[in-house]
Structures are given as C-alpha cells and as structure tokens.
Scaffold this active site. Sequence first.
Site, PDB file in Angstrom:
ATOM      1  N   ASP A  57      46.450 -11.075 -29.663  1.00  0.00           N
ATOM      2  CA  ASP A  57      46.173  -9.851 -28.898  1.00  0.00           C
ATOM      3  C   ASP A  57      47.178  -8.811 -29.371  1.00  0.00           C
ATOM      4  O   ASP A  57      48.396  -8.965 -29.174  1.00  0.00           O
ATOM      5  CB  ASP A  57      46.341 -10.148 -27.401  1.00  0.00           C
ATOM      6  CG  ASP A  57      46.026  -8.930 -26.532  1.00  0.00           C
ATOM      7  OD1 ASP A  57      46.124  -7.790 -27.034  1.00  0.00           O
ATOM      8  OD2 ASP A  57      45.697  -9.128 -25.357  1.00  0.00           O
ATOM      9  N   ASN A  85      42.329  -3.245 -37.222  1.00  0.00           N
ATOM     10  CA  ASN A  85      41.029  -2.659 -36.846  1.00  0.00           C
ATOM     11  C   ASN A  85      40.826  -2.584 -35.333  1.00  0.00           C
ATOM     12  O   ASN A  85      39.990  -1.838 -34.841  1.00  0.00           O
ATOM     13  CB  ASN A  85      39.945  -3.538 -37.511  1.00  0.00           C
ATOM     14  CG  ASN A  85      38.577  -3.351 -36.923  1.00  0.00           C
ATOM     15  OD1 ASN A  85      37.885  -2.399 -37.222  1.00  0.00           O
ATOM     16  ND2 ASN A  85      38.180  -4.290 -36.054  1.00  0.00           N
ATOM     17  N   SER A 147      39.845   7.292 -37.286  1.00  0.00           N
ATOM     18  CA  SER A 147      38.553   7.904 -36.977  1.00  0.00           C
ATOM     19  C   SER A 147      38.560   9.372 -37.390  1.00  0.00           C
ATOM     20  O   SER A 147      39.571  10.071 -37.212  1.00  0.00           O
ATOM     21  CB  SER A 147      38.285   7.819 -35.471  1.00  0.00           C
ATOM     22  OG  SER A 147      37.178   8.633 -35.142  1.00  0.00           O
ATOM     23  N   TYR A 166      41.318   8.876 -27.058  1.00  0.00           N
ATOM     24  CA  TYR A 166      40.936   8.140 -28.275  1.00  0.00           C
ATOM     25  C   TYR A 166      41.343   8.925 -29.522  1.00  0.00           C
ATOM     26  O   TYR A 166      41.986   8.393 -30.431  1.00  0.00           O
ATOM     27  CB  TYR A 166      39.423   7.894 -28.258  1.00  0.00           C
ATOM     28  CG  TYR A 166      38.884   7.305 -29.542  1.00  0.00           C
ATOM     29  CD1 TYR A 166      39.149   5.977 -29.885  1.00  0.00           C
ATOM     30  CD2 TYR A 166      38.116   8.060 -30.421  1.00  0.00           C
ATOM     31  CE1 TYR A 166      38.664   5.437 -31.064  1.00  0.00           C
ATOM     32  CE2 TYR A 166      37.630   7.522 -31.601  1.00  0.00           C
ATOM     33  CZ  TYR A 166      37.898   6.207 -31.916  1.00  0.00           C
ATOM     34  OH  TYR A 166      37.416   5.670 -33.086  1.00  0.00           O
ATOM     35  N   LYS A 170      44.283   8.086 -32.304  1.00  0.00           N
ATOM     36  CA  LYS A 170      43.979   7.919 -33.735  1.00  0.00           C
ATOM     37  C   LYS A 170      44.816   8.901 -34.575  1.00  0.00           C
ATOM     38  O   LYS A 170      45.237   8.568 -35.682  1.00  0.00           O
ATOM     39  CB  LYS A 170      42.488   8.109 -34.005  1.00  0.00           C
ATOM     40  CG  LYS A 170      41.600   6.982 -33.454  1.00  0.00           C
ATOM     41  CD  LYS A 170      41.876   5.631 -34.093  1.00  0.00           C
ATOM     42  CE  LYS A 170      40.800   4.597 -33.755  1.00  0.00           C
ATOM     43  NZ  LYS A 170      41.122   3.241 -34.235  1.00  0.00           N
ATOM     44  N   VAL A 199      29.348   4.570 -37.116  1.00  0.00           N
ATOM     45  CA  VAL A 199      28.728   3.281 -37.423  1.00  0.00           C
ATOM     46  C   VAL A 199      28.050   2.674 -36.199  1.00  0.00           C
ATOM     47  O   VAL A 199      28.625   2.668 -35.095  1.00  0.00           O
ATOM     48  CB  VAL A 199      29.791   2.284 -37.958  1.00  0.00           C
ATOM     49  CG1 VAL A 199      29.103   1.078 -38.587  1.00  0.00           C
ATOM     50  CG2 VAL A 199      30.728   2.942 -38.955  1.00  0.00           C
TER      51      VAL A 199
HETATM   52  N1  LIG Z   1      31.920   2.400 -34.653  1.00  0.00           N
HETATM   53  C1  LIG Z   1      32.222   3.641 -35.011  1.00  0.00           C
HETATM   54  O1  LIG Z   1      31.360   4.534 -35.113  1.00  0.00           O
HETATM   55  C2  LIG Z   1      33.655   4.002 -35.320  1.00  0.00           C
HETATM   56  C3  LIG Z   1      33.934   5.311 -35.725  1.00  0.00           C
HETATM   57  C4  LIG Z   1      35.239   5.658 -36.052  1.00  0.00           C
HETATM   58  C5  LIG Z   1      36.242   4.705 -35.958  1.00  0.00           C
HETATM   59  N2  LIG Z   1      35.959   3.451 -35.542  1.00  0.00           N
HETATM   60  C6  LIG Z   1      37.063   2.479 -35.467  1.00  0.00           C
HETATM   61  O2  LIG Z   1      36.696   1.293 -36.153  1.00  0.00           O
HETATM   62  C7  LIG Z   1      37.305   0.162 -35.521  1.00  0.00           C
HETATM   63  C8  LIG Z   1      36.234  -0.849 -35.149  1.00  0.00           C
HETATM   64  O3  LIG Z   1      35.266  -0.198 -34.365  1.00  0.00           O
HETATM   65  P1  LIG Z   1      34.022  -0.993 -33.761  1.00  0.00           P
HETATM   66  O4  LIG Z   1      32.961   0.006 -33.526  1.00  0.00           O
HETATM   67  O5  LIG Z   1      33.735  -2.193 -34.565  1.00  0.00           O
HETATM   68  O6  LIG Z   1      34.632  -1.393 -32.340  1.00  0.00           O
HETATM   69  P2  LIG Z   1      34.240  -2.581 -31.345  1.00  0.00           P
HETATM   70  O7  LIG Z   1      32.895  -3.123 -31.679  1.00  0.00           O
HETATM   71  O8  LIG Z   1      34.503  -2.048 -30.000  1.00  0.00           O
HETATM   72  O9  LIG Z   1      35.317  -3.692 -31.677  1.00  0.00           O
HETATM   73  C9  LIG Z   1      36.662  -3.494 -31.365  1.00  0.00           C
HETATM   74  C10 LIG Z   1      37.425  -4.760 -31.680  1.00  0.00           C
HETATM   75  O10 LIG Z   1      38.759  -4.594 -31.198  1.00  0.00           O
HETATM   76  C11 LIG Z   1      39.110  -5.770 -30.501  1.00  0.00           C
HETATM   77  N3  LIG Z   1      40.149  -5.565 -29.511  1.00  0.00           N
HETATM   78  C12 LIG Z   1      40.112  -4.814 -28.386  1.00  0.00           C
HETATM   79  N4  LIG Z   1      41.267  -4.938 -27.721  1.00  0.00           N
HETATM   80  C13 LIG Z   1      42.034  -5.794 -28.455  1.00  0.00           C
HETATM   81  C14 LIG Z   1      43.329  -6.336 -28.297  1.00  0.00           C
HETATM   82  N5  LIG Z   1      44.083  -6.019 -27.246  1.00  0.00           N
HETATM   83  N6  LIG Z   1      43.811  -7.201 -29.245  1.00  0.00           N
HETATM   84  C15 LIG Z   1      43.046  -7.529 -30.302  1.00  0.00           C
HETATM   85  N7  LIG Z   1      41.808  -7.049 -30.515  1.00  0.00           N
HETATM   86  C16 LIG Z   1      41.317  -6.195 -29.590  1.00  0.00           C
HETATM   87  C17 LIG Z   1      37.815  -6.246 -29.853  1.00  0.00           C
HETATM   88  O11 LIG Z   1      37.943  -7.622 -29.557  1.00  0.00           O
HETATM   89  P3  LIG Z   1      37.466  -8.294 -28.172  1.00  0.00           P
HETATM   90  O12 LIG Z   1      36.125  -8.867 -28.483  1.00  0.00           O
HETATM   91  O13 LIG Z   1      38.505  -9.306 -27.906  1.00  0.00           O
HETATM   92  O14 LIG Z   1      37.419  -7.196 -27.123  1.00  0.00           O
HETATM   93  C18 LIG Z   1      36.831  -5.984 -30.986  1.00  0.00           C
HETATM   94  O15 LIG Z   1      36.804  -7.062 -31.894  1.00  0.00           O
HETATM   95  C19 LIG Z   1      38.073   0.716 -34.325  1.00  0.00           C
HETATM   96  O16 LIG Z   1      39.414   0.929 -34.669  1.00  0.00           O
HETATM   97  C20 LIG Z   1      37.377   2.043 -34.052  1.00  0.00           C
HETATM   98  O17 LIG Z   1      38.201   2.971 -33.403  1.00  0.00           O
HETATM   99  C21 LIG Z   1      34.691   3.068 -35.216  1.00  0.00           C
END
Ligand SMILES: NC(=O)c1ccc[n+]([C@@H]2O[C@H](COP(=O)([O-])OP(=O)(O)OC[C@H]3O[C@@H](n4cnc5c(N)ncnc54)[C@H](OP(=O)(O)O)[C@@H]3O)[C@@H](O)[C@H]2O)c1
Length: 285
Positions: A57, A85, A147, A166, A170, A199
């Site tokens: 964590d 990530n 982001s 957020y 970032k 995404v």
């Molecule tokens: N999707 C987009 O459009 C987008 C755009 C810009 C940037 N991003 C960035 O890309 C990254 C991944 O995004 P995503 O869309 O794949 O997000 P997501 O589906 O919400 O996944 C986030 C991940 O972070 C983990 N997490 C949350 N709290 C945690 C903790 N305390 N310790 C360890 N892991 C933890 C979650 O694990 P649990 O299952 O344990 O909760 C999950 O595996 C993030 O940094 C996000 O800000 C995403």
Amino acid sequence: MFSYAITGASKGLGREFVRQLAADTTNMVLAIVRDPESPGIFEIASSHSNVHVIKGDVTDPKSILEAASAAAVVTGGKLDVLIHNSNAVDMASMSFNPTQIPFDAQAIRKIFDLPLSTGVYGGIWTTNAFLPLIEKGIQKKIVHISSGMADLDFINKSGVSNAVAYSIAKAGVNVQVAKYAAELAPKGIKVLALSPGWVETWEGRLTFILKAVMVETDIIIGEKPSQLIKANDALLKLFQVAEPELKGQIQPQESVRKCLQVIERLDAETSGLFLSHNGDNTRWF
Ligand SMILES: NC(=O)c1ccc[n+]([C@@H]2O[C@H](COP(=O)([O-])OP(=O)(O)OC[C@H]3O[C@@H](n4cnc5c(N)ncnc54)[C@H](OP(=O)(O)O)[C@@H]3O)[C@@H](O)[C@H]2O)c1
C-alpha cells in the site's frame, strides 16, 4: 532480462502495464497491489510465471518498505524500472470548482488526502523504498504516472476548472519528479512524469475523471450507465476546446503500448520532464 515493478497493478493501466510487460517472457514483472487476491491480477499471475504479485500500500510507509524488501528477494536486490501508477481520489468532491471548496479544515483535508497520499507522499515513499534496487539495476528508470490535467496550458485552453485536488496533486508529482531527477542524475538514474492520455479504464464503476463532470450520481456496478455516457460526452466537449481533433478515450492497450515506448526512450536528456504517452508535452490525448 529486465525487471519492472508497477504499483497499483490490480486493475486499469497498472494491470495493463503488467500484462504487456509479462508478454515478453524474458522480463521479470513485479505487480505491487494492496490485495494480492484481487481477481484481475491473480488471473495474470497464475498464467505467467514471470509475474510476481507483491502486497504493498503506497500510502503506508511500512507496507511499501516491506514490498521493496519482498521485491529484492525475488530480483536478487535489483530493479530496472519502477512505475509508480497508484492513484485514488475523493469522488464526492471531484466535480467541485475551487470556489466550492468549503471553509472547513477537516473537509479540505478530506478532499486532498487521497490524491496527495497516493501520488505525492506515496510517490516519495515508493521511490525511496525501491531506490536501492534501482541503483543496482541496469536501466535505472523511475516513472511516475501523472495527468495532462496538471498541465497549465491544457487547463487554460480547455477551461476545465474541477478535479482540483487531483490536478494539484499531479502537478506536485511533476515537481517531485524534477527534484528526484536533479538529485539522482549523478547516479545515472532517470526519472519521468508520464501522462497516459485519456483512457477507458471503467470496470463496472465510475471512473474518477468522469465523476468530475457529473453533478450527482451513485456508483453503479454493471453495464455502463447512460448518465456515464452523457458525462463522458460532456467531458469530451471540454477537452475538445483544447484539442479539437480529439474523438474520445483510448483503450488501456494503446495507452500502455505508447507509454512503454516513451519509457524505453527515457534518457539523461529527458529525465525530469513531464511528457505524454505521445512523447511530448503538448499532445495530452
Ligand atoms: N484513466 C485515465 O484516463 C487517466 C488519465 C490521466 C492519468 N491517469 C493516471 O493513470 C494511473 C492509473 O489510472 P487508472 O485509470 O488505471 O486508475 P484506476 O483504475 O483507478 O486504478 C488505480 C490503481 O491504484 C491503486 N491504488 C489506489 N490506492 C492505492 C494505495 N493506497 N496503494 C496502492 N495502490 C493503490 C488501485 O488499487 P486498488 O484496487 O487496491 O484500489 C488501482 O490498482 C493513475 O495514476 C491515474 O491518475 C489516468
């Protein structure tokens, strides 16, 4: 053979990084997750002998130090690439503009706590915990997933005024990356802030980014609800102000494929920068 560690590997982009990296059987991939039993990562690990699931964590310094120790046992004390990530947000306040943030110390801490804990504090603890392994690796690369929402030009052009905590967290990550790059350059360690684009990581739940444009809704499990599709369209219109050519979200496969190309090219010259999956700091989608 190269070794990779990815935090937040249970789902979304983190899990896609694991999937694509594990497809090269010469790679060793460490999937850092809060719950090693989470079905998404368990499935990949059981079909790939080069994937090792490690509990960690990022918001808990003891937990992430233990994860780094467990990783060292698997890799023999070294690591080539660390991808931080993990991310979490307070969904309830994602739609707030800055002027809607209350005059309430407890409330403001609640709004900022998750993105700061995962991105900023978690980014520092994860980097420092894995640094001794990175120092012994060949590639010596540390990547923090950021982001485009933290890019000033993008904010100014698009007028996206919500997702305040957020975006600020970032932006903090981006500065943190530059600080690490400055400190670690003499050791040959390269550090990058990398935006993955917009995404589609929805898995039967609301994504944080879509929640940002929804005034009121419940978390819905199952098929993508119509209000989510509407919110997506609203967000698309805002994003198109900055990038008129934008058609919509990309899939995790495309985002991660492009991110890995950027990570591959990371060198002393680009260390400390904030880049998109397209490899520059202008095209965020
Ligand atoms: N999707 C987009 O459009 C987008 C755009 C810009 C940037 N991003 C960035 O890309 C990254 C991944 O995004 P995503 O869309 O794949 O997000 P997501 O589906 O919400 O996944 C986030 C991940 O972070 C983990 N997490 C949350 N709290 C945690 C903790 N305390 N310790 C360890 N892991 C933890 C979650 O694990 P649990 O299952 O344990 O909760 C999950 O595996 C993030 O940094 C996000 O800000 C995403």
